[in-house]
Design a protein around this motif. Structure first.
Motif, PDB file in Angstrom:
ATOM      1  N   LEU A 139      13.162   2.201   0.215  1.00  0.00           N
ATOM      2  CA  LEU A 139      11.750   2.202  -0.193  1.00  0.00           C
ATOM      3  C   LEU A 139      11.266   3.639  -0.355  1.00  0.00           C
ATOM      4  N   GLN A 140      10.538   3.899  -1.442  1.00  0.00           N
ATOM      5  CA  GLN A 140      10.073   5.263  -1.703  1.00  0.00           C
ATOM      6  C   GLN A 140       8.726   5.229  -2.418  1.00  0.00           C
ATOM      7  N   GLN A 141       8.061   6.382  -2.419  1.00  0.00           N
ATOM      8  CA  GLN A 141       6.793   6.578  -3.143  1.00  0.00           C
ATOM      9  C   GLN A 141       5.725   5.570  -2.721  1.00  0.00           C
ATOM     10  N   LEU A 142       5.614   5.317  -1.432  1.00  0.00           N
ATOM     11  CA  LEU A 142       4.604   4.381  -0.937  1.00  0.00           C
ATOM     12  C   LEU A 142       3.230   5.046  -0.945  1.00  0.00           C
ATOM     13  N   ARG A 143       2.269   4.394  -1.618  1.00  0.00           N
ATOM     14  CA  ARG A 143       0.904   4.899  -1.715  1.00  0.00           C
ATOM     15  C   ARG A 143      -0.064   3.722  -1.540  1.00  0.00           C
ATOM     16  N   ALA A 144      -1.323   4.035  -1.144  1.00  0.00           N
ATOM     17  CA  ALA A 144      -2.318   2.982  -0.909  1.00  0.00           C
ATOM     18  C   ALA A 144      -3.672   3.380  -1.490  1.00  0.00           C
ATOM     19  N   TRP A 145      -4.448   2.344  -1.921  1.00  0.00           N
ATOM     20  CA  TRP A 145      -5.792   2.552  -2.462  1.00  0.00           C
ATOM     21  C   TRP A 145      -6.728   1.450  -1.959  1.00  0.00           C
ATOM     22  N   GLN A 146      -7.992   1.830  -1.818  1.00  0.00           N
ATOM     23  CA  GLN A 146      -9.038   0.861  -1.476  1.00  0.00           C
ATOM     24  C   GLN A 146     -10.316   1.305  -2.176  1.00  0.00           C
ATOM     25  N   ASN A 147     -10.950   0.375  -2.876  1.00  0.00           N
ATOM     26  CA  ASN A 147     -12.155   0.708  -3.655  1.00  0.00           C
ATOM     27  C   ASN A 147     -11.878   1.840  -4.646  1.00  0.00           C
ATOM     28  N   GLY A 148     -10.682   1.853  -5.187  1.00  0.00           N
ATOM     29  CA  GLY A 148     -10.343   2.869  -6.180  1.00  0.00           C
ATOM     30  C   GLY A 148     -10.055   4.240  -5.614  1.00  0.00           C
ATOM     31  N   GLN A 149     -10.064   4.376  -4.290  1.00  0.00           N
ATOM     32  CA  GLN A 149      -9.837   5.670  -3.660  1.00  0.00           C
ATOM     33  C   GLN A 149      -8.528   5.655  -2.875  1.00  0.00           C
ATOM     34  N   PRO A 150      -7.787   6.776  -2.885  1.00  0.00           N
ATOM     35  CA  PRO A 150      -6.549   6.833  -2.097  1.00  0.00           C
ATOM     36  C   PRO A 150      -6.830   6.626  -0.613  1.00  0.00           C
ATOM     37  N   VAL A 151      -5.911   5.959   0.052  1.00  0.00           N
ATOM     38  CA  VAL A 151      -5.999   5.696   1.487  1.00  0.00           C
ATOM     39  C   VAL A 151      -4.802   6.346   2.166  1.00  0.00           C
ATOM     40  N   ALA A 152      -5.058   7.038   3.247  1.00  0.00           N
ATOM     41  CA  ALA A 152      -3.973   7.701   3.977  1.00  0.00           C
ATOM     42  C   ALA A 152      -3.061   6.666   4.632  1.00  0.00           C
ATOM     43  N   LEU A 153      -1.777   6.937   4.601  1.00  0.00           N
ATOM     44  CA  LEU A 153      -0.773   6.095   5.238  1.00  0.00           C
ATOM     45  C   LEU A 153      -0.051   6.901   6.310  1.00  0.00           C
ATOM     46  N   ARG A 154       0.159   6.278   7.472  1.00  0.00           N
ATOM     47  CA  ARG A 154       0.903   6.931   8.542  1.00  0.00           C
ATOM     48  C   ARG A 154       2.128   6.083   8.874  1.00  0.00           C
ATOM     49  N   GLN A 185       0.980   2.312   8.696  1.00  0.00           N
ATOM     50  CA  GLN A 185      -0.412   1.938   8.954  1.00  0.00           C
ATOM     51  C   GLN A 185      -1.309   2.607   7.927  1.00  0.00           C
ATOM     52  N   ALA A 186      -2.137   1.792   7.275  1.00  0.00           N
ATOM     53  CA  ALA A 186      -3.082   2.313   6.278  1.00  0.00           C
ATOM     54  C   ALA A 186      -4.438   2.530   6.934  1.00  0.00           C
ATOM     55  N   GLN A 187      -5.016   3.690   6.753  1.00  0.00           N
ATOM     56  CA  GLN A 187      -6.334   3.982   7.321  1.00  0.00           C
ATOM     57  C   GLN A 187      -7.400   3.347   6.433  1.00  0.00           C
ATOM     58  N   LEU A 223      -7.071  -4.144  -0.304  1.00  0.00           N
ATOM     59  CA  LEU A 223      -6.221  -2.969  -0.137  1.00  0.00           C
ATOM     60  C   LEU A 223      -4.995  -3.138  -1.030  1.00  0.00           C
ATOM     61  N   GLU A 224      -4.683  -2.095  -1.777  1.00  0.00           N
ATOM     62  CA  GLU A 224      -3.531  -2.171  -2.688  1.00  0.00           C
ATOM     63  C   GLU A 224      -2.519  -1.092  -2.337  1.00  0.00           C
ATOM     64  N   LEU A 225      -1.255  -1.507  -2.218  1.00  0.00           N
ATOM     65  CA  LEU A 225      -0.164  -0.576  -1.958  1.00  0.00           C
ATOM     66  C   LEU A 225       0.816  -0.637  -3.128  1.00  0.00           C
ATOM     67  N   ARG A 226       1.305   0.510  -3.532  1.00  0.00           N
ATOM     68  CA  ARG A 226       2.295   0.564  -4.607  1.00  0.00           C
ATOM     69  C   ARG A 226       3.488   1.377  -4.115  1.00  0.00           C
ATOM     70  N   TYR A 227       4.670   0.933  -4.521  1.00  0.00           N
ATOM     71  CA  TYR A 227       5.879   1.644  -4.089  1.00  0.00           C
ATOM     72  C   TYR A 227       7.041   1.262  -4.988  1.00  0.00           C
ATOM     73  N   GLU A 228       8.168   1.928  -4.785  1.00  0.00           N
ATOM     74  CA  GLU A 228       9.389   1.677  -5.539  1.00  0.00           C
ATOM     75  C   GLU A 228      10.506   1.312  -4.567  1.00  0.00           C
ATOM     76  N   VAL A 229      11.445   0.529  -5.054  1.00  0.00           N
ATOM     77  CA  VAL A 229      12.601   0.146  -4.237  1.00  0.00           C
ATOM     78  C   VAL A 229      13.870   0.379  -5.054  1.00  0.00           C
ATOM     79  N   TYR A 230      14.760   1.174  -4.499  1.00  0.00           N
ATOM     80  CA  TYR A 230      16.065   1.405  -5.113  1.00  0.00           C
ATOM     81  C   TYR A 230      16.945   0.193  -4.836  1.00  0.00           C
ATOM     82  N   ALA A 231      17.545  -0.370  -5.904  1.00  0.00           N
ATOM     83  CA  ALA A 231      18.285  -1.625  -5.767  1.00  0.00           C
ATOM     84  C   ALA A 231      19.632  -1.508  -6.462  1.00  0.00           C
TER      85      ALA A 231
END
Length: 605
Positions: free
Chosen positions: A64-79, A87-89, A96-104
């Motif tokens: 799993l790579q490039q994990l990112r999160a958004w809420q209300n159109g704004q980036p959300v910090a991930l720990r 954990q998404a703040q 809440l929307e998370l986007r990521y890539e998976v090498y397969a």
């Protein structure tokens, strides 16, 4: 509202929604979007570390790579909390929307694979769990695009709104169902048949045009009808549809069971071939690759009942974060291994002689494993996570397979019940299905079913056959049921206590078996056996030593003649060693054949 509209609404209203697309087939990357409609404050997500049915922590998060999160159109910090949890703040309530890539790029049945010709994935490799919402409806959308032009989709998930190729929206009742329904995508061969009143679909990726699809479908249908009748008689099975997903590769084998589907891999050469005009399909033999494939199909289909529904109590709810230990794999894998080939016989796909050859193969495999005297089959079940799935050169000396010995325990119980005139193991399996209502069970349930049907306690047999390293009383039981038990001289490697690789004119030791002549000589795994040297012999008054190069083990007996001692010349870590080797006494393998056909028929038919 139409059915199609209700289905679309159900998918839209799912609390957890995944969208999967091909980001780059050549880079083997899936793109995944996870939308959580009602997240908790500081919502946590996790990717499983293992997949049910394959008992090894595989660390799927490594891909799993490039994990990112958004809420209300704004980036959300991930720990990142640990190796597989984040954990998404985020605030509660707002999507809440998370986007990521998976090498397969793992072509096994356990993970995920993607290239320009095929895509496959288990949700345990692609879909982050939304902690706290695992039991809410989960929707999966499969997007088509330029990379998937001409592809089709096969999955056991419930379709909601999908196109003719199968791309679109699917719905699962929760994460467990999503995780239990792999997805196959690509240009594959597909056909359907009905068994037990249920539609079964069979898809094959990677096959040649020469594949005899009609035979594959007809043989699989016989297996399914036989097993449904075994469990339910004339009643319908506990699923409304079923999907076989088979990937034919140059060199592969394996399967993984699911609630209403299975993922399979076979060697392309093992597929049935379309006969020439006027030619009849060849009868199945124990040594045929196609027989092995049918046994695999039978095995995974039997698991639909025995481990996916009737299952260890420890698996009542899977813990995707760590190992799930049970001592009952001897029952769930071993008994399934007993019935897989037996169902081929009962379906009329193989004859008595072929079936007995398959039993003899299993019996010899166990007898040639010194670990059977070290580890009980119950311990082997519990240790699967660290031993069976982590094999090394010492594995045969320290462990026993819960597949093979478990199948022989089932055989012993079946023949004992029949010999005592108290039914069979078939009745015990159906009793357990009814007693446990197709759900979690314990060893105590097995003992109760045996006692009720066998009219006595079987605690002694289970203690000796499952919880000790005692030998199984198979020869006498088999003979009592019309089987002729004979013995053949064992192959040379077995007599020496070796498992070897012979490629390119080189003999390399893979395993040195405990208690054998090779171990006594000091041989070790990874040694290259270069040649042999014999003690000096008198020829014309002069003593001459003989030394010969060895390219394969079969060259050894003619060189040895009648001499009892020789010196093995081996290379170990580039050092040349001379190891005195005492020639072993002869050992034997078991051969089973039809002895009393009518008596045998009462068991096999």
């Amino acid at each position: 509202m139409s059915t199609r509209a209700r289905a679309a609404k159900a998918a839209r209203n799912a609390g957890v929604r995944y969208t999967v697309s091909v980001l780059s087939a050549h880079a083997h990357l899936f793109a995944v979007t996870l939308r959580i409609e009602q997240p908790a404050k500081n919502q946590r997500v996790a990717l499983p570390v293992w997949i049910p049915g394959s008992y090894l922590v595989r660390e799927f998060s490594q891909n799993l790579q490039q994990l990112r999160a958004w809420q209300n159109g704004q980036p959300v910090a991930l720990r990142q909390l640990d190796k597989h949890r984040w954990q998404a703040q985020a605030e509660a309530g707002e999507p809440l929307e998370l986007r990521y890539e998976v090498y397969a790029f793992d072509a096994s049945v356990r993970t995920a694979f993607l290239d320009a010709s095929r895509g496959f994935f288990n949700a345990t490799s692609l879909c982050l769990r939304v902690l706290g919402q695992e039991d809410t409806p989960h929707a999966l959308e499969l997007l088509s695009g330029e990379a998937t032009a001409g592809w089709q989709v096969a999955t056991g998930l419930t379709p909601q709104t999908v196109d003719a190729q199968g791309f679109g929206h699917y719905l699962a009742e929760g994460y467990d169902e999503l995780a239990d329904c792999p997805v196959e995508m690509g240009r594959f061969w597909s056909a359907s048949f009905t068994a037990g009143g249920v539609e079964h679909r069979f898809v094959v990726a990677g096959a040649g045009e020469w594949m005899d699809g009609e035979r594959l479908i007809e043989d699989t249908r016989k297996i399914c009808e036989t097993q449904i009748a075994f469990w339910h008689g004339q009643q319908p099975p506990p699923f409304s549809r079923y999907v076989f997903m088979l990937y034919a590769s140059a060199d592969g084998y394996g399967g993984l069971e699911h609630r209403n589907s299975t993922a399979l891999i076979c060697q392309r050469a093992d597929l049935p071939r379309t006969p020439a005009p006027g030619e009849k399909p060849a009868a199945l033999k124990a040594t045929d690759g196609y027989t092995t494939l049918l046994g695999l199909i039978s095995h995974e289909y039997f698991h639909t009942w025995n481990v996916k529904r009737l299952r260890p109590a420890e698996f009542a709810r899977y813990d995707y974060d760590s190992e799930n230990h049970t001592e009952l794999l001897w029952f769930f894998e071993g008994f399934t291994s007993y019935y897989d080939d037996l169902m081929l016989r009962r379906a009329g796909l193989i004859d008595d002689a072929t079936y007995l050859q398959l039993v003899a193969k299993t019996l010899n495999q166990v007898q040639q494993t010194p670990g059977r005297l070290v580890q009980t089959v119950a311990e082997a079940s519990f240790d699967a996570w660290v031993k069976y799935y982590r094999m090394n050169e010492n594995t045969p000396n320290a462990t026993v397979s819960y597949y093979t010995k478990g199948s022989l325990v089932a055989l012993c119980l079946d023949l004992t019940l029949r010999a005592e005139g108290h039914g069979s193991l078939d009745a015990v399996m159906r009793e357990l299905w009814q007693r446990c209502e197709g759900g979690p069970m314990r060893e105590a349930d097995v003992l109760r079913a045996l006692k009720r049907l066998g009219q006595r306690s079987y605690e002694g047999e289970i203690a000796a056959w499952v919880h000790s390293t005692d030998e199984l009383p198979l020869p006498s039981l088999l003979q009592d049921h019309g089987v002729k038990v004979a013995h053949d001289k064992a192959p040379l490697a077995q007599q020496l206590g070796l498992r070897v690789s012979e490629t390119g004119g080189s003999v390399v030791l893979k395993t040195v078996l405990r208690g054998g002549a090779a171990e006594a000589a000091g041989m070790a795994a990874n040694d290259e056996w270069l040649g042999v040297e014999f003690a000096p012999a008198q020829r014309g008054g002069e003593a001459e030593a003989e030394a010969w190069r060895l390219h394969k083990l079969d060259e050894l007996p003619p060189l040895r003649a009648r001499r009892a001692k020789l010196t093995a010349l081996v290379s170990r870590d580039k050092r040349l060693l001379r190891l005195p080797l005492d020639w072993p006494t002869e050992s034997f393998t078991v051969r089973l054949a039809v002895g009393d056909a009518p008596k045998l028929a009462s068991w096999l038919n």
